[in-house]
Design an enzyme around this catalytic site. Structure first.
Site, PDB file in Angstrom:
ATOM      1  CG  HIS A 178      -1.570  -0.661 -12.430  1.00  0.00           C
ATOM      2  ND1 HIS A 178      -1.331  -0.621 -11.071  1.00  0.00           N
ATOM      3  CD2 HIS A 178      -0.507  -0.036 -13.007  1.00  0.00           C
ATOM      4  CE1 HIS A 178      -0.194  -0.006 -10.851  1.00  0.00           C
ATOM      5  NE2 HIS A 178       0.326   0.369 -12.001  1.00  0.00           N
ATOM      6  CG  ASP A 199       0.234   0.373 -16.933  1.00  0.00           C
ATOM      7  OD1 ASP A 199       1.019   1.299 -17.220  1.00  0.00           O
ATOM      8  OD2 ASP A 199       0.504  -0.508 -16.102  1.00  0.00           O
ATOM      9  CG  HIS A 240       3.980   4.453 -18.758  1.00  0.00           C
ATOM     10  ND1 HIS A 240       4.511   5.024 -17.619  1.00  0.00           N
ATOM     11  CD2 HIS A 240       3.042   3.572 -18.324  1.00  0.00           C
ATOM     12  CE1 HIS A 240       3.923   4.505 -16.547  1.00  0.00           C
ATOM     13  NE2 HIS A 240       3.026   3.621 -16.942  1.00  0.00           N
TER      14      HIS A 240
HETATM   15  C1  NCD Z   1       5.177   0.743 -16.219  1.00  0.00           C
HETATM   16  C2  NCD Z   1       6.293   1.288 -17.092  1.00  0.00           C
HETATM   17  O1  NCD Z   1       6.952   0.510 -17.783  1.00  0.00           O
HETATM   18  O2  NCD Z   1       6.489   2.512 -17.113  1.00  0.00           O
HETATM   19  N1  NCD Z   1       5.339  -0.667 -16.104  1.00  0.00           N
HETATM   20  C3  NCD Z   1       4.413  -1.585 -15.751  1.00  0.00           C
HETATM   21  O3  NCD Z   1       4.783  -2.761 -15.630  1.00  0.00           O
HETATM   22  N2  NCD Z   1       3.159  -1.286 -15.554  1.00  0.00           N
HETATM   23  C4  NCD Z   1       5.185   1.429 -14.890  1.00  0.00           C
HETATM   24  C5  NCD Z   1       3.916   1.230 -14.072  1.00  0.00           C
HETATM   25  O4  NCD Z   1       2.830   1.577 -14.523  1.00  0.00           O
HETATM   26  O5  NCD Z   1       4.004   0.753 -12.946  1.00  0.00           O
HETATM   27 ZN    ZN Z   2       2.161   1.385 -12.075  1.00  0.00          ZN
HETATM   28 ZN    ZN Z   3       1.853   2.563 -15.730  1.00  0.00          ZN
END
Ligand code: NCD
Ligand code: ZN
Ligand code: ZN
Length: 401
Positions: free
Chosen positions: A197, A269, A59
């Site tokens: 994940h 992630d 992200h």
């Molecule tokens: C992710 C995010 O903050 O964009 N958060 C998370 O807890 N993994 C979104 C996601 O991957 O579900």
């Molecule tokens: Zn996710």
């Molecule tokens: Zn994510």
């Protein structure tokens, strides 16, 4: 100007070799015992050279959330972590769910110092954009609530998305993993599904149902491999993510999945949120990970919990194969010169103050790890060198499908 990496240790079919690697322009030109002429020479001092890692779940937060991260800071963090290619996620503002938003993101990403690609977001009604979107890594579908309001619940819409996309990544938790697989089976859809994940024994079991095992790939994160629910007691919101950290039993099931081949990919992630945001009562979910994934895995290697071959397979080869990324993921002549040099004996603590991610904290702060990336080469350019970043712009990846 050719660059020669001297005294590299490399792994080929589980055997260690000592070689020199000649890089010409952005490609690996020769892997040889000889010493071809070059303009630049780097003595790798018998450290290991691996293909640069490909992180399919990142992200970068741009556009719209650049107080948390942007393509420059996030990509610097990636380079420091030995990651030479990232695939960005669509839950930005605006979300990457239209062709226009994709093209806008494409421009913003050009400041990245590692190679990049885009996972395109699915909504209830953007099939025509999905079909028109150019050069995307996958379609990302959220079946559960998480950061960004992108949840798609309607099973008919989900079915249509699976039908339209050759590769869909799902954020699905618990029973929703089974629901997604059932949709594929019931509708005889042959397209590929990548389960992001995977966090529990049960999710792993649902994802790897025998009948369609080959059609479904499983991703796990270092978070769920190196932490469990006990971490929430001490770290609070700083260990809160989606899916939530699970029990030690689940954590062990994921490691077993790595050993027995059920896990296909490890991805970060990387989900940075500012400290101030995490300190609020309604904190957002997610933790950063680009700078700690490879050190955690190399430390696990040093503890005999994973082989180097397996790390290469799950972080380089399988991401390239499953996402059909051209010319990457392998240390082979003719492939892109995306490389990471790892010092397997270097012992160092993860420290918040050393991090390049904008959020500047890690749930692993204070943890001493043995095995660290010391140099990262992207498209033949040294982008990370022992604490130093060289700001050389990278490229968007291409896909072979
Ligand atoms: C992710 C995010 O903050 O964009 N958060 C998370 O807890 N993994 C979104 C996601 O991957 O579900
Ligand atoms: Zn996710
Ligand atoms: Zn994510």
């Amino acid at each position: 100007m050719p660059l020669l990496l001297k005294n590299c240790r490399i792994l080929v079919n589980d055997k260690v070799y000592s070689k020199n690697i000649l890089v010409k322009k952005d490609k690996i030109s020769k892997i040889t015992n000889k010493e071809p002429k070059a303009d630049g020479i780097i003595d790798v001092n018998n450290n290991f050279v691996l293909p640069g890692l490909i992180d399919v779940h990142v992200h970068m937060r741009e556009p719209g959330l650049t107080h948390k991260e942007d393509f420059l800071t996030g990509s610097m963090a990636a380079a420091k972590g030995g990651i030479t290619t990232i695939l960005d996620m669509p839950n930005t503002i605006p979300p990457t769910t239209t062709v226009a938003a994709l093209e806008e993101k494409r421009k913003l990403a050009s400041k990245s110092v590692v190679n990049y690609g885009f996972n395109f977001g699915a909504t209830l009604n953007n099939l025509s954009d999905i079909k028109k979107a150019k050069n995307i890594a996958s379609v990302k579908l959220y079946m559960d609530a998480t950061t960004g309001a992108m949840k798609v619940e309607d099973f008919d819409s989900i079915t249509d998305i699976f039908r339209a996309s050759k590769l869909t990544i799902i954020h699905a938790e618990d029973m929703n993993v089974k629901a997604a697989i059932d949709i594929l089976i019931k509708n005889k859809i042959k397209n590929k599904l990548h389960v992001a994940h995977v966090s529990s024994a049960k999710e792993l079991q649902y994802a790897k149902q025998n009948s369609i095992k080959k059609q479904v790939s499983v991703e796990v994160t270092p978070n769920h491999l190196f932490m469990n629910e006990k971490y929430i007691q001490t770290l609070g919101a700083f260990a809160e993510m989606k899916p939530r950290l699970k029990t030690e039993h689940d954590q062990k099931a994921l490691w077993d999945g790595i050993k027995n081949g059920e896990v296909d990919i490890i991805a970060t992630d990387h989900a940075p949120h500012l400290r101030e945001e995490k300190e609020q009562a309604n904190y957002p979910f997610g933790v950063p990970g680009l700078e700690t994934m490879l050190p955690l895995l190399l430390d696990a290697f040093n503890q005999n919990n994973i082989t180097l071959q397996k790390i290469m397979q799950l972080c380089c080869e399988n991401p390239a194969k499953i996402f059909k990324i051209k010319n990457k993921g392998f240390l082979k002549e003719g492939y892109d010169a995306d490389l990471v040099i790892a010092d397997l004996d270097k012992r160092q603590a993860v420290r918040n103050e050393d991090l390049l991610t904008k959020c500047r904290w890690s749930p692993f702060d204070g943890k001493i790890l043995k095995g660290w990336p010391v140099m990262t080469i992207v498209n033949g350019n040294v982008v990370y060198d022992n604490g130093q970043i060289n700001d050389v712009k990278a490229k968007e990846v291409q896909y072979g499908r």
